[in-house]
Scaffold this active site. Structure first.
Site, PDB file in Angstrom:
ATOM      1  N   GLY A  45      36.587  40.829  33.234  1.00  0.00           N
ATOM      2  CA  GLY A  45      36.106  39.699  32.862  1.00  0.00           C
ATOM      3  C   GLY A  45      34.513  39.767  32.972  1.00  0.00           C
ATOM      4  O   GLY A  45      33.928  40.517  33.728  1.00  0.00           O
ATOM      5  N   GLN A  50      26.154  36.266  34.388  1.00  0.00           N
ATOM      6  CA  GLN A  50      26.055  37.768  34.812  1.00  0.00           C
ATOM      7  C   GLN A  50      25.205  38.499  33.792  1.00  0.00           C
ATOM      8  O   GLN A  50      24.841  39.549  34.004  1.00  0.00           O
ATOM      9  CB  GLN A  50      27.390  38.323  34.786  1.00  0.00           C
ATOM     10  CG  GLN A  50      28.360  37.599  35.867  1.00  0.00           C
ATOM     11  CD  GLN A  50      29.871  38.400  36.064  1.00  0.00           C
ATOM     12  OE1 GLN A  50      30.723  38.210  35.320  1.00  0.00           O
ATOM     13  NE2 GLN A  50      29.738  39.715  36.991  1.00  0.00           N
ATOM     14  N   CYS A 106      33.572  42.412  41.474  1.00  0.00           N
ATOM     15  CA  CYS A 106      32.629  41.918  40.697  1.00  0.00           C
ATOM     16  C   CYS A 106      31.850  42.846  40.145  1.00  0.00           C
ATOM     17  O   CYS A 106      31.123  43.448  40.994  1.00  0.00           O
ATOM     18  CB  CYS A 106      32.392  40.388  41.541  1.00  0.00           C
ATOM     19  SG  CYS A 106      30.916  39.610  40.287  1.00  0.00           S
ATOM     20  N   LEU A 107      31.523  42.592  38.721  1.00  0.00           N
ATOM     21  CA  LEU A 107      30.351  43.517  38.325  1.00  0.00           C
ATOM     22  C   LEU A 107      28.817  43.326  38.700  1.00  0.00           C
ATOM     23  O   LEU A 107      28.081  44.096  38.959  1.00  0.00           O
ATOM     24  CB  LEU A 107      30.251  43.605  36.652  1.00  0.00           C
ATOM     25  CG  LEU A 107      31.753  43.928  35.926  1.00  0.00           C
ATOM     26  CD1 LEU A 107      31.428  43.738  34.668  1.00  0.00           C
ATOM     27  CD2 LEU A 107      32.011  45.483  36.254  1.00  0.00           C
ATOM     28  N   HIS A 148      38.477  33.551  38.628  1.00  0.00           N
ATOM     29  CA  HIS A 148      36.963  34.413  39.256  1.00  0.00           C
ATOM     30  C   HIS A 148      35.735  34.012  38.185  1.00  0.00           C
ATOM     31  O   HIS A 148      34.631  33.892  38.501  1.00  0.00           O
ATOM     32  CB  HIS A 148      37.390  35.661  39.327  1.00  0.00           C
ATOM     33  CG  HIS A 148      36.174  36.701  39.433  1.00  0.00           C
ATOM     34  ND1 HIS A 148      36.388  37.384  40.718  1.00  0.00           N
ATOM     35  CD2 HIS A 148      35.102  37.141  38.818  1.00  0.00           C
ATOM     36  CE1 HIS A 148      35.080  38.261  40.722  1.00  0.00           C
ATOM     37  NE2 HIS A 148      34.384  37.902  39.841  1.00  0.00           N
ATOM     38  N   GLU A 149      36.277  34.260  36.618  1.00  0.00           N
ATOM     39  CA  GLU A 149      34.979  33.815  35.679  1.00  0.00           C
ATOM     40  C   GLU A 149      34.697  32.637  35.989  1.00  0.00           C
ATOM     41  O   GLU A 149      33.500  32.257  35.688  1.00  0.00           O
ATOM     42  CB  GLU A 149      35.415  34.298  34.678  1.00  0.00           C
ATOM     43  CG  GLU A 149      35.897  35.678  34.448  1.00  0.00           C
ATOM     44  CD  GLU A 149      35.105  36.825  34.925  1.00  0.00           C
ATOM     45  OE1 GLU A 149      33.889  36.499  34.942  1.00  0.00           O
ATOM     46  OE2 GLU A 149      35.487  37.729  35.721  1.00  0.00           O
ATOM     47  N   HIS A 152      31.977  31.749  38.340  1.00  0.00           N
ATOM     48  CA  HIS A 152      30.673  32.213  38.104  1.00  0.00           C
ATOM     49  C   HIS A 152      29.905  31.057  37.051  1.00  0.00           C
ATOM     50  O   HIS A 152      28.907  30.966  37.500  1.00  0.00           O
ATOM     51  CB  HIS A 152      30.935  33.473  36.938  1.00  0.00           C
ATOM     52  CG  HIS A 152      30.935  34.569  37.471  1.00  0.00           C
ATOM     53  ND1 HIS A 152      29.971  35.255  38.319  1.00  0.00           N
ATOM     54  CD2 HIS A 152      31.853  35.741  37.647  1.00  0.00           C
ATOM     55  CE1 HIS A 152      30.272  36.349  39.091  1.00  0.00           C
ATOM     56  NE2 HIS A 152      31.361  36.684  38.547  1.00  0.00           N
TER      57      HIS A 152
HETATM   58 NI    NI Z   1      32.448  38.332  38.942  1.00  0.00          NI
END
Ligand code: NI
Length: 192
Positions: A45, A50, A106-107, A148-149, A152
């Protein structure tokens, strides 16, 4: 085109993102770039903050997870074989079911993975990439990634759910990430 991913510590990751309208400039290109960036960095995701965009947009693909499950894990999750979707102007309407733990990453916070408890089902109102309004229910790993997304675009991160002691133990690693003292195989931008 792959986009650099904003690292932990940047203010944009802590902002509540804004809804957009269909005339948002070069939206199609942004969505294409987000897919490319997500797959390139082996994510499941990716949310617009991000990639440094303060808007309520995220992409997710839980199909990838099911493709890599071991034989004995197949049939365990309610959402098999997963979904691949774009979410615009998402707003969670309801969270249902038991909370369950899953090891999240998480990226924007590379090389840290922690168990996070989240409810098993989410009802979300959103628009697809053609701005068609939808209300849908998701379960399992798909619901997990959506939550999770969604966090963000609400300025939240998965580490916010950790116990204070655990968070404290990660402090050094988190500081290294925000200062760019990490070796990554995808492009990142660090807070100044
Ligand atoms: Ni993340």
């Amino acid at each position: 085109m792959t986009l650099p991913i904003v690292a932990y510590g940047a203010a944009i990751l802590r902002r509540v993102a804004k809804d957009i309208t269909p005339d948002y400039p070069e939206l199609k290109k942004l969505i294409d770039d987000m897919w490319e960036t997500m797959y390139y960095s082996n994510g499941v995701g990716l949310a617009a903050p991000q990639v440094n965009k303060d808007i309520r947009l995220f992409v997710m693909d839980s199909k990838q997870i099911f493709e890599h499950l071991e034989e004995d894990e197949k049939g365990v999750y309610a959402d098999e074989p997963g979904v691949k979707k774009v979410f615009i102007n998402a707003h969670i309407k309801q969270l249902n079911g038991e909370e369950w733990a899953y090891n999240e990453g998480c990226l924007s916070i590379p090389k840290i993975r922690e168990d996070v408890y989240r409810p098993e089902e989410v009802i979300v109102e959103y628009m697809d990439e053609n701005f068609v309004q939808k209300t849908e229910t998701f379960k399992g790993i798909t619901a997990r990634i959506i939550q999770h997304e969604y966090d963000h675009i609400e300025g939240k991160l998965f580490i916010d759910y950790l116990k204070p002691l655990r968070r404290k133990m990660l402090h050094g690693k988190l500081t290294d990430i925000s200062k760019g003292k990490i070796k990554m195989d995808y492009k990142m931008v660090y807070p100044k």
